[in-house]
Design a protein around this motif. Structure first.
Motif, mmCIF file in Angstrom:
data_model
loop_
_atom_site.group_PDB
_atom_site.id
_atom_site.type_symbol
_atom_site.label_atom_id
_atom_site.label_comp_id
_atom_site.label_asym_id
_atom_site.label_seq_id
_atom_site.Cartn_x
_atom_site.Cartn_y
_atom_site.Cartn_z
ATOM 1 N N MET A 2 0.799 -1.102 -0.107
ATOM 2 C CA MET A 2 0.115 0.046 0.037
ATOM 3 C C MET A 2 0.912 1.236 0.004
ATOM 4 O O MET A 2 1.913 1.060 0.554
ATOM 5 C CB MET A 2 -1.044 -0.284 1.348
ATOM 6 C CG MET A 2 -1.856 0.802 1.328
ATOM 7 S SD MET A 2 -3.279 0.787 2.369
ATOM 8 C CE MET A 2 -2.516 0.387 3.821
ATOM 9 N N LEU A 3 0.486 1.953 -0.884
ATOM 10 C CA LEU A 3 1.275 3.350 -0.958
ATOM 11 C C LEU A 3 0.593 4.726 -0.385
ATOM 12 O O LEU A 3 -0.970 4.549 -0.583
ATOM 13 C CB LEU A 3 1.694 3.769 -2.610
ATOM 14 C CG LEU A 3 2.659 2.633 -3.167
ATOM 15 C CD1 LEU A 3 2.643 2.981 -4.507
ATOM 16 C CD2 LEU A 3 3.860 2.450 -2.430
ATOM 17 N N THR A 4 1.024 5.450 0.146
ATOM 18 C CA THR A 4 0.365 6.810 0.550
ATOM 19 C C THR A 4 0.733 7.969 -0.476
ATOM 20 O O THR A 4 1.899 8.058 -0.606
ATOM 21 C CB THR A 4 0.621 7.088 1.909
ATOM 22 O OG1 THR A 4 0.594 6.179 2.760
ATOM 23 C CG2 THR A 4 -0.055 8.421 2.299
ATOM 24 N N MET A 5 -0.175 8.596 -0.971
ATOM 25 C CA MET A 5 0.180 9.305 -2.239
ATOM 26 C C MET A 5 0.401 10.741 -1.727
ATOM 27 O O MET A 5 0.251 11.053 -0.384
ATOM 28 C CB MET A 5 -0.875 9.408 -3.209
ATOM 29 C CG MET A 5 -1.252 7.968 -3.796
ATOM 30 S SD MET A 5 0.400 7.120 -4.333
ATOM 31 C CE MET A 5 0.473 7.722 -5.993
ATOM 32 N N HIS A 6 1.106 11.717 -2.517
ATOM 33 C CA HIS A 6 1.202 12.866 -1.998
ATOM 34 C C HIS A 6 -0.141 13.718 -1.689
ATOM 35 O O HIS A 6 0.207 14.730 -0.657
ATOM 36 C CB HIS A 6 1.859 13.937 -3.051
ATOM 37 C CG HIS A 6 1.107 14.172 -4.209
ATOM 38 N ND1 HIS A 6 0.273 15.250 -4.506
ATOM 39 C CD2 HIS A 6 1.291 13.475 -5.341
ATOM 40 C CE1 HIS A 6 -0.334 15.166 -5.673
ATOM 41 N NE2 HIS A 6 0.279 14.226 -6.291
ATOM 42 N N PHE A 19 -3.225 0.892 -3.583
ATOM 43 C CA PHE A 19 -2.568 -0.460 -3.876
ATOM 44 C C PHE A 19 -1.809 -0.560 -5.172
ATOM 45 O O PHE A 19 -2.117 0.086 -6.143
ATOM 46 C CB PHE A 19 -3.716 -1.710 -3.831
ATOM 47 C CG PHE A 19 -3.143 -2.869 -4.153
ATOM 48 C CD1 PHE A 19 -2.753 -3.716 -3.076
ATOM 49 C CD2 PHE A 19 -3.351 -3.533 -5.357
ATOM 50 C CE1 PHE A 19 -2.243 -4.992 -3.046
ATOM 51 C CE2 PHE A 19 -3.009 -4.909 -5.349
ATOM 52 C CZ PHE A 19 -2.225 -5.436 -4.276
ATOM 53 N N SER A 20 -0.629 -0.909 -4.902
ATOM 54 C CA SER A 20 0.296 -1.167 -5.933
ATOM 55 C C SER A 20 1.316 -2.393 -5.844
ATOM 56 O O SER A 20 1.707 -2.541 -4.640
ATOM 57 C CB SER A 20 1.043 0.250 -6.381
ATOM 58 O OG SER A 20 2.008 0.231 -7.584
ATOM 59 N N ALA A 72 -3.413 -5.402 6.340
ATOM 60 C CA ALA A 72 -3.843 -6.428 5.411
ATOM 61 C C ALA A 72 -5.159 -6.500 5.192
ATOM 62 O O ALA A 72 -5.670 -6.989 3.948
ATOM 63 C CB ALA A 72 -3.471 -7.849 6.339
ATOM 64 N N HIS A 73 -6.215 -6.317 6.185
ATOM 65 C CA HIS A 73 -7.740 -6.319 6.064
ATOM 66 C C HIS A 73 -7.935 -5.247 4.597
ATOM 67 O O HIS A 73 -8.951 -5.581 3.803
ATOM 68 C CB HIS A 73 -8.259 -5.804 7.186
ATOM 69 C CG HIS A 73 -9.869 -5.970 7.069
ATOM 70 N ND1 HIS A 73 -10.648 -5.017 6.576
ATOM 71 C CD2 HIS A 73 -10.664 -7.190 7.291
ATOM 72 C CE1 HIS A 73 -11.800 -5.402 6.494
ATOM 73 N NE2 HIS A 73 -12.049 -6.717 6.953
ATOM 74 N N ARG A 74 -7.308 -3.885 4.931
ATOM 75 C CA ARG A 74 -7.612 -2.832 3.885
ATOM 76 C C ARG A 74 -7.210 -3.557 2.358
ATOM 77 O O ARG A 74 -7.901 -3.319 1.533
ATOM 78 C CB ARG A 74 -7.122 -1.569 4.204
ATOM 79 C CG ARG A 74 -7.670 -0.855 5.568
ATOM 80 C CD ARG A 74 -7.267 0.460 5.429
ATOM 81 N NE ARG A 74 -7.712 1.179 4.476
ATOM 82 C CZ ARG A 74 -7.056 2.363 3.989
ATOM 83 N NH1 ARG A 74 -6.193 2.621 4.631
ATOM 84 N NH2 ARG A 74 -7.779 2.816 3.048
ATOM 85 N N LEU A 119 -9.422 -0.466 -1.916
ATOM 86 C CA LEU A 119 -8.585 0.650 -2.595
ATOM 87 C C LEU A 119 -8.285 0.889 -3.880
ATOM 88 O O LEU A 119 -8.348 -0.235 -4.449
ATOM 89 C CB LEU A 119 -7.118 0.268 -1.968
ATOM 90 C CG LEU A 119 -6.978 0.197 -0.347
ATOM 91 C CD1 LEU A 119 -5.805 -0.396 0.215
ATOM 92 C CD2 LEU A 119 -7.405 1.394 0.138
ATOM 93 N N LEU A 120 -8.288 1.929 -4.174
ATOM 94 C CA LEU A 120 -7.816 2.202 -5.806
ATOM 95 C C LEU A 120 -6.395 1.626 -6.138
ATOM 96 O O LEU A 120 -5.544 1.546 -5.116
ATOM 97 C CB LEU A 120 -7.785 3.831 -6.154
ATOM 98 C CG LEU A 120 -8.960 4.485 -6.140
ATOM 99 C CD1 LEU A 120 -8.600 6.196 -6.246
ATOM 100 C CD2 LEU A 120 -9.989 3.955 -7.111
ATOM 101 N N THR A 121 -5.998 1.310 -7.280
ATOM 102 C CA THR A 121 -4.704 0.843 -7.615
ATOM 103 C C THR A 121 -4.014 2.287 -7.934
ATOM 104 O O THR A 121 -4.718 3.236 -7.955
ATOM 105 C CB THR A 121 -4.629 0.220 -8.868
ATOM 106 O OG1 THR A 121 -5.084 0.955 -9.980
ATOM 107 C CG2 THR A 121 -5.600 -1.247 -8.831
ATOM 108 N N GLN A 122 -2.383 2.354 -7.902
ATOM 109 C CA GLN A 122 -2.060 3.336 -8.231
ATOM 110 C C GLN A 122 -2.134 3.881 -9.615
ATOM 111 O O GLN A 122 -2.558 5.157 -9.879
ATOM 112 C CB GLN A 122 -0.231 3.191 -8.294
ATOM 113 C CG GLN A 122 0.676 4.213 -8.246
ATOM 114 C CD GLN A 122 0.831 4.769 -9.874
ATOM 115 O OE1 GLN A 122 0.739 4.021 -10.846
ATOM 116 N NE2 GLN A 122 1.036 6.159 -9.893
ATOM 117 N N ALA A 123 -2.542 3.194 -10.691
ATOM 118 C CA ALA A 123 -2.900 3.459 -11.989
ATOM 119 C C ALA A 123 -4.301 4.205 -12.166
ATOM 120 O O ALA A 123 -4.531 5.196 -12.738
ATOM 121 C CB ALA A 123 -2.950 2.288 -12.921
#
Length: 56
Positions: free
Chosen positions: A1-5, A11-12, A37-39, A45-49
């Motif tokens: 999971m990534l946190t964007m700016h 999710f990526s 893990a549950h999230r 979650l959106l994908t990075q794309a």
């Protein structure tokens, strides 16, 4: 999971780690790991794309 700016989490998957990649130190407790893990499995979650397509 990534946190964007913008603070949104997405999710990526990385197929190949960059040469400059370094393992991050383990900082999450068991409860937080379970929540992440549950999230990832059920959080919608959106994908990075998908995120990139909505944030030009």
């Amino acid at each position: 999971m990534l946190t964007m700016h913008d603070g949104q989490q997405v999710f990526s998957l990385l197929d190949v780690l960059p040469a400059s990649f370094e393992d991050l130190p383990e900082t999450l407790d068991a409860t937080t790991k379970t929540e992440v893990a549950h999230r990832l499995e059920h959080g919608g979650l959106l994908t990075q794309a998908q995120w990139a397509g909505t944030n030009p």
